[in-house]
Design an enzyme around this catalytic site. Structure first.
Site, PDB file in Angstrom:
ATOM      1  N   HIS A  72       0.951  -1.212   0.025  1.00 16.22           N
ATOM      2  CA  HIS A  72      -0.131  -0.174  -0.077  1.00 16.22           C
ATOM      3  C   HIS A  72       0.876   1.433   0.021  1.00 16.22           C
ATOM      4  CE1 HIS A  72      -4.052  -1.559   0.946  1.00 16.22           C
ATOM      5  NE2 HIS A  72      -3.506  -2.781   0.970  1.00 16.22           N
ATOM      6  N   TYR A 203      -9.099   4.514   8.213  1.00 16.77           N
ATOM      7  CA  TYR A 203      -9.600   4.766   9.553  1.00 16.77           C
ATOM      8  C   TYR A 203     -10.710   5.890   9.767  1.00 16.77           C
ATOM      9  CZ  TYR A 203      -5.233   2.472  11.052  1.00 16.77           C
ATOM     10  OH  TYR A 203      -4.228   1.718  11.084  1.00 16.77           O
ATOM     11  N   PRO A 295      -4.362  -0.891  19.241  1.00 17.75           N
ATOM     12  CA  PRO A 295      -4.087  -1.250  17.792  1.00 17.75           C
ATOM     13  C   PRO A 295      -4.304  -0.186  16.644  1.00 17.75           C
ATOM     14  CG  PRO A 295      -6.300  -2.052  18.504  1.00 17.75           C
ATOM     15  CD  PRO A 295      -5.360  -1.380  19.822  1.00 17.75           C
ATOM     16  N   LYS A 299       0.943  -1.139  15.469  1.00 18.25           N
ATOM     17  CA  LYS A 299       2.141  -1.176  15.698  1.00 18.25           C
ATOM     18  C   LYS A 299       2.754  -2.491  16.445  1.00 18.25           C
ATOM     19  CE  LYS A 299       3.346   2.714  14.095  1.00 18.25           C
ATOM     20  NZ  LYS A 299       4.244   2.850  12.701  1.00 18.25           N
ATOM     21  N   TYR A 387       3.284   6.542  10.654  1.00 18.80           N
ATOM     22  CA  TYR A 387       2.625   5.534  10.465  1.00 18.80           C
ATOM     23  C   TYR A 387       3.409   4.359   9.632  1.00 18.80           C
ATOM     24  CZ  TYR A 387      -1.374   2.358   9.244  1.00 18.80           C
ATOM     25  OH  TYR A 387      -2.496   1.421   9.187  1.00 18.80           O
TER      26      TYR A 387
HETATM   27  C1  PHB Z   1      -6.139  -5.132  10.937  1.00 15.78           C
HETATM   28  O1  PHB Z   1      -6.123  -5.248   9.712  1.00 15.78           O
HETATM   29  O2  PHB Z   1      -6.667  -6.031  11.755  1.00 15.78           O
HETATM   30  C2  PHB Z   1      -5.669  -3.811  11.366  1.00 15.78           C
HETATM   31  C3  PHB Z   1      -5.249  -2.957  10.600  1.00 15.78           C
HETATM   32  C4  PHB Z   1      -4.860  -1.619  10.956  1.00 15.78           C
HETATM   33  C5  PHB Z   1      -5.014  -1.505  12.339  1.00 15.78           C
HETATM   34  C6  PHB Z   1      -5.411  -2.418  13.389  1.00 15.78           C
HETATM   35  C7  PHB Z   1      -5.837  -3.689  12.996  1.00 15.78           C
HETATM   36  O3  PHB Z   1      -4.532  -0.236  12.990  1.00 15.78           O
END
Ligand code: PHB
Ligand code: APR
Length: 396
Positions: A72, A203, A295, A299, A387
């Site tokens: 990505h 997000y 999460p 990280k 990030y």
């Molecule tokens: C996930 O793919 O489960 C995932 C992706 C990004 C995050 C947390 C979990 O910040």
């Protein structure tokens, strides 16, 4: 039994460390309390920073990830029901990240371990750490029960890769070090469904609460919504989950969310935890044994990888060159990156979630900050850098 490095825990940290050491002819034994099937049953995120991808390549377990992982160029943010915006990590900091499920990494690590004849002892009980304080004349060892028989492994070093609930961190003498903890007043409801995913990891900040779109494979989507800590999975049948998820996404993305029966559903609390130091004598902590991050910044796995990169390379310096400077500096080196990721995760969690005490002012302040992020190339570059992951430091 004797070995050079006794590794407690066969999660990503333990297995990446064993793999790195083996690549340099350093012997280890991995002790795991669960079965392999149990370890492989854990649904965990796999958003791999560049440094993690580079480590997997360095230790020779990247072949399937390169083939099946999804690269990505950035991550998408949405807020206030408006159009989303893209944080382009390639244009800003020249880094991409790879989506490849942690279970798949675990499978690749287990396969590599089997291929090289790694000694991995599972279903162990009552693991105990002994004489690791590096006092003159004392040699570390690890004891454990297996099928009712107590065994002991004499070693040079112990790597505590046994996660947050493991024994290694707790084996440090009382009063050694300091703990930092923050518990967030909400949880994440996660759903796995065999449906096509949105194009970007996305997000969302919304007055109804945080949401996230991710995935594991082309037709295996992973979605999350923020829920109150007291909620249970039973409170969220699919017919309630999908409309709530879509209500939090901007219209242009909500219409692209494909619904389907959930094949896994769970609620996880959010917390930050850091134990300082990450070493004591000849005991070294790696991964969740030393730190937990919410999460929000994806990280967790990446910090396990950076700890392994630092500790593994320091152990190579010890055995190959007789140089212990990197080993002595391991905790300080690893903690600088840990705290950088803890701060990023804390900042994103505060920016994207709705806290119980929020007033309309607080919601508006978050939206104004996200609007600033969207309009300021400098702010966007700073977020992209955090990030996509900071570079590893050179060893001392
Ligand atoms: C996930 O793919 O489960 C995932 C992706 C990004 C995050 C947390 C979990 O910040
Ligand atoms: N003895 C032996 N093994 C143990 C013990 C013990 N006393 N306690 C725990 N373990 C094992 C667990 O069963 C698990 O397999 O240690 C392993 C720790 O693995 P993880 O918890 O996955 O931790 P880590 O390897 O540091 O990986 C961190 O996993 O939890 C996610 O989000 C986190 O992605 C991050 C990654």
């Amino acid at each position: 039994m004797k070995t050079q490095v006794a590794i407690i825990g066969s999660g990503p940290a333990g297995m990446m460390l064993a793999q790195l050491l083996a690549r340099h002819g350093i012997e280890s034994v991995v002790l795991e309390r669960q079965t392999r099937e149990h370890v492989l049953s854990r649904i965990r995120a796999g958003v791999l920073e560049t440094t993690t991808v580079e480590l997997l390549r360095e230790i020779g377990v990247a072949e399937r990830m390169e083939r099946e992982g999804h690269a990505h160029d950035g991550v998408r943010l949405a807020f206030a029901g408006r159009e989303s915006f893209f944080v382009d990590t390639v244009k800003t900091v020249g880094k991409r990240f790879v989506v490849y499920g942690q279970i798949e990494i675990q499978k690749d690590l287990y396969a590599a371990a089997e291929a090289r004849g790694q000694l991995l002892i599972d279903r162990v009980e009552a693991v105990a750490l002994h004489d690791f304080d590096a006092a003159p004349g004392r040699r570390p060892s690890v004891s454990y029960l297996r099928d009712g028989v107590r065994e002991r492994i004499d070693c040079d070093f112990i790597a505590g890769c046994d996660g947050f609930h493991g024994v290694s961190r707790r084996a440090m003498p009382p009063g050694v070090g300091r703990k930092y903890e923050k518990v967030y007043p909400f949880g994440w409801l996660g759903v796995l469904a065999r449906v096509p995913h949105l194009p970007d990891v996305t997000y969302v900040n919304h007055p109804r609460g945080f949401a996230l779109a991710s995935y594991r494979a082309d037709r295996l989507s992973r979605y999350y919504i923020q829920v109150p800590l007291e909620d249970r999975v039973e409170d969220w049948p699919d017919e309630r989950f999908w409309p709530e998820l879509k209500a939090r996404f901007p219209e242009d993305l909500a219409v692209r969310i494909v619904e389907g029966p959930s094949i896994e559903k769970s609620i996880a609390p959010l917390r930050s935890y850091v134990h300082e130091p990450m070493q004591y004598g000849r005991l070294f902590l790696c991964g969740d044994a030393a730190h937990i991050v919410p999460p929000t910044g994806a990280k967790g796995l990446n910090l396990a990888a950076s700890d392994v990169a630092y500790l593994g390379r320091a152990l190579v310096r010890h055995y190959r060159d007789g140089d212990d400077r990197a080993l002595a500096a391991y905790s300080d080196t690893a903690l600088r990156r840990v705290w950088s990721s803890v701060r990023t995760s804390w900042s994103l969690t505060n920016l994207l979630h709705r806290f119980p005490h929020f007033t309309p002012f607080d919601q508006k302040a978050q939206e104004v900050e996200l609007d600033f992020l969207m309009r300021s190339p400098h702010a966007l570059a700073a977020l992209a850098e955090q990030y996509a992951g900071m570079p590893l430091e050179p060893l001392p």
